[in-house]
Design a protein around this motif. Sequence first.
Motif, mmCIF file in Angstrom:
data_model
loop_
_atom_site.group_PDB
_atom_site.id
_atom_site.type_symbol
_atom_site.label_atom_id
_atom_site.label_comp_id
_atom_site.label_asym_id
_atom_site.label_seq_id
_atom_site.Cartn_x
_atom_site.Cartn_y
_atom_site.Cartn_z
ATOM 1 N N THR A 13 0.833 -1.206 0.000
ATOM 2 C CA THR A 13 0.000 0.000 0.000
ATOM 3 C C THR A 13 0.868 1.257 0.000
ATOM 4 O O THR A 13 1.779 1.372 0.828
ATOM 5 C CB THR A 13 -0.904 -0.012 1.249
ATOM 6 N N ILE A 14 0.563 2.166 -0.925
ATOM 7 C CA ILE A 14 1.283 3.454 -0.936
ATOM 8 C C ILE A 14 0.303 4.536 -0.474
ATOM 9 O O ILE A 14 -0.583 4.930 -1.222
ATOM 10 C CB ILE A 14 1.801 3.818 -2.345
ATOM 11 N N PRO A 15 0.457 5.007 0.763
ATOM 12 C CA PRO A 15 -0.526 5.972 1.299
ATOM 13 C C PRO A 15 -0.174 7.410 0.932
ATOM 14 O O PRO A 15 0.129 8.222 1.788
ATOM 15 C CB PRO A 15 -0.429 5.729 2.810
ATOM 16 N N THR A 16 -0.244 7.731 -0.356
ATOM 17 C CA THR A 16 0.185 9.085 -0.775
ATOM 18 C C THR A 16 -0.767 10.173 -0.318
ATOM 19 O O THR A 16 -0.389 11.324 -0.277
ATOM 20 C CB THR A 16 0.272 9.192 -2.315
ATOM 21 N N SER A 17 -2.061 9.812 -0.070
ATOM 22 C CA SER A 17 -3.100 10.815 0.149
ATOM 23 C C SER A 17 -3.204 11.654 -1.130
ATOM 24 O O SER A 17 -2.556 11.345 -2.129
ATOM 25 C CB SER A 17 -2.774 11.668 1.377
ATOM 26 N N SER A 18 -4.031 12.705 -1.111
ATOM 27 C CA SER A 18 -4.192 13.476 -2.342
ATOM 28 C C SER A 18 -3.166 14.601 -2.389
ATOM 29 O O SER A 18 -2.528 14.916 -1.390
ATOM 30 C CB SER A 18 -5.611 14.032 -2.408
ATOM 31 N N GLY A 19 -3.034 15.206 -3.566
ATOM 32 C CA GLY A 19 -2.154 16.359 -3.694
ATOM 33 C C GLY A 19 -0.775 16.001 -4.217
ATOM 34 O O GLY A 19 -0.409 14.829 -4.275
ATOM 35 N N ASN A 20 -0.034 17.043 -4.591
ATOM 36 C CA ASN A 20 1.313 16.894 -5.142
ATOM 37 C C ASN A 20 1.303 15.914 -6.326
ATOM 38 O O ASN A 20 1.895 14.828 -6.282
ATOM 39 C CB ASN A 20 2.276 16.425 -4.040
ATOM 40 N N THR A 21 0.636 16.322 -7.373
ATOM 41 C CA THR A 21 0.282 15.410 -8.463
ATOM 42 C C THR A 21 1.506 14.835 -9.186
ATOM 43 O O THR A 21 1.523 13.668 -9.554
ATOM 44 C CB THR A 21 -0.676 16.134 -9.422
ATOM 45 N N GLU A 22 2.534 15.647 -9.344
ATOM 46 C CA GLU A 22 3.714 15.105 -10.041
ATOM 47 C C GLU A 22 4.367 14.003 -9.207
ATOM 48 O O GLU A 22 4.857 13.010 -9.746
ATOM 49 C CB GLU A 22 4.698 16.224 -10.361
ATOM 50 N N ARG A 23 4.326 14.191 -7.873
ATOM 51 C CA ARG A 23 4.880 13.135 -7.013
ATOM 52 C C ARG A 23 4.033 11.865 -7.095
ATOM 53 O O ARG A 23 4.555 10.756 -7.073
ATOM 54 C CB ARG A 23 4.970 13.624 -5.563
ATOM 55 N N GLN A 24 2.724 12.037 -7.236
ATOM 56 C CA GLN A 24 1.847 10.864 -7.393
ATOM 57 C C GLN A 24 2.306 10.054 -8.612
ATOM 58 O O GLN A 24 2.417 8.830 -8.561
ATOM 59 C CB GLN A 24 0.390 11.287 -7.664
ATOM 60 N N ILE A 25 2.566 10.782 -9.704
ATOM 61 C CA ILE A 25 2.934 10.098 -10.950
ATOM 62 C C ILE A 25 4.321 9.437 -10.796
ATOM 63 O O ILE A 25 4.544 8.320 -11.252
ATOM 64 C CB ILE A 25 2.892 11.098 -12.125
ATOM 65 N N MET A 26 5.193 10.135 -10.083
ATOM 66 C CA MET A 26 6.522 9.559 -9.854
ATOM 67 C C MET A 26 6.421 8.242 -9.070
ATOM 68 O O MET A 26 7.039 7.239 -9.426
ATOM 69 C CB MET A 26 7.377 10.564 -9.081
ATOM 70 N N PHE A 27 5.560 8.232 -8.030
ATOM 71 C CA PHE A 27 5.394 6.992 -7.256
ATOM 72 C C PHE A 27 4.784 5.885 -8.108
ATOM 73 O O PHE A 27 5.214 4.738 -8.045
ATOM 74 C CB PHE A 27 4.520 7.224 -6.015
#
Length: 433
Positions: free
Chosen positions: A157-171
Motif C-alpha cells: 500500500t502506498i498511502p500518498t493521500s491526495s495532492g502533489n500530483t507530479e509526485r503521485q505520478i513519480m510513485f
Amino acid sequence: MERYYQPEIECAPREQIKALQDERLVRQVKHVWENVPYYRRKMEAKGVTPEDIKSSDDLYKLPFLSKADLREAYPYGLMGKPLKDCVRIQSTSGTTGKRVVAFYTQHDIDLWEDCCARAIMAAGGTDEDVCQVSYGYGLFTGGPGLNGGSHKVGCLTIPTSSGNTERQIMFIQDLSATILCCTPSYAAYIGETMKEMGLGPDDIPLKAGIFGAEAWSQEMRRDIENTLGIKAYDIYGLTELSGPGVSFECSAQTGMHINEDHFIAEIINPETGEVLPEGSQGELVFTSITKEAFPLLRYRTRDICTLTREPCPCGRTHVKMTKPQGRTDDMLIIRGVNVFPSQIETVLLNHGYPANYQIIVDRVRNTDTLDVQVEMTPEMFTDNLGDIAERQKELVEGLRSMLGLTAKVTLVAPKSIVRSEGKAVRVIDRRKI
Ligand code: DLL
C-alpha cells in the motif's frame, strides 16, 4: 477470473443473506432501543417497540433518520457504545452546518475494511498488487478505508493521500503501482498532468482504478480509462455508514453490489417516504445491521438511484444499485425544470469536452439563469471568435435537448477552472430564495 475476498458471503444464496439480515436486524433494533435514547424516542413517537420487528419485512415500521437528526444529536446523541469502547472518529467534508461525526469501535473498523477489501478484489486486486491510495487521509473516510482494505488484501500500500500530483505520478512509475484509488476528478487531473509531462498510458504500470466519493458519468469513465490505460471501477459509500465500500462494482460493471450482510437497502419516494418496489427510482435508505458505535437505522442518504436483483455474471448475489443519478439536495430546480449536474456532464463529455466545468445558477429579475462554463482542451483552444460561437451554439442545443432548458454556455481557456484533488465543486447557486 473473478476474485472475491469473502466468497462464502459475497456469493451466498439469497435465502441465506435474507436470514442473516433478519437475525442481525432484530439484534440491532434491540441494541439501539437499549443504548440510543434519541432513536428510542423516535420509535416511541411512532408507537414501535423492538417486539414489532421480527424480520427485515418489518423494516418499514421503523422511523427514518436524516441528516437533520444527525445535526440535532451532534456529537454524541446517536452513539450505541460508550466512548471508552470507541477507537476512531471520521467526519464529512460538509461545508454547511455541522459536520457529521461518525464513531467506530475496533470491530466496526474491521468490518469496514473488509468491505473495502471486497471492492479491491472485485477490481482484480491481489497480494501481488501495489495499491496507491490517493484519496485524502485524515477525517475523510476515503484514505483510511481503502488503506485498510488494501492491507487486508495484502497489497503493498502506498498511502500518498491526495495532492502533489507530479509526485503521485513519480510513485506510480517508480514503485510500479498497479491500482489507483482516488476521486474520479482527481484521476482525470492525474491523467491531464501526465499528458503535460509527455507521458501516455504505456508509460505507467496501472491496470485498475477504484474511483468514487462523487458522481461521475460513463463518459468520464471512458475518458479516464483511455488516459490512464486502466479499467475504472466505481465505489460508493458515506461517512454515516462507515465510508467507502458500502457498495462496489464488479467486473460486470452494471451497478454496484451493496454489502447486504452489513447494510439493508430500501428505495423510497423522497416526498412521501413510501417504500417503492424493486426497479423504481427513488431515494436510497440504509440500515446498518452490524455497526456497534454508530448504528443508524433507516438513514436517508438523499442519493437517488435504482436497485436490481437481476443475477450478476460475476457470481455475487448481493443486490446492485445504479450509480447515484443525483441527490435530492443537488437537484437544481431551474425555471421549474429538474436538472441534475450529471446530465450536464453527460452532454459535455459527449461533445468531446473534458469534465472540467462549472454550473452557475442565479436569479435575475425573478427568472432563473443557468450558466455553464466549460473548459476547452488545448487542442480546441482558438482565438477565432466565430469558431467559439459555433461550438457554444452546439452545446446550447445539446443541453436543450437533454434538459428541455436554454442555458448560457461560455467556453473558457484550458486550465482556467480550478482542479480538485478531492471532490470537485461543480455547482455555484447564487440564488437567494
Ligand atoms: O464520499 C465516502 C467515499 C470515499 C466513497 C471514497 C467512495 C470512495 P461522504 O464524504 O460522506 O463519504 O459523502 C457521501 O458522496 O451520499 C454520495 O452523494 C456521494 N458519493 C459517494 N460515492 C459515490 C459514487 C464518501 N461512487 C456522499 N458515485 C454520498 C456518486 C457518490 N456519488
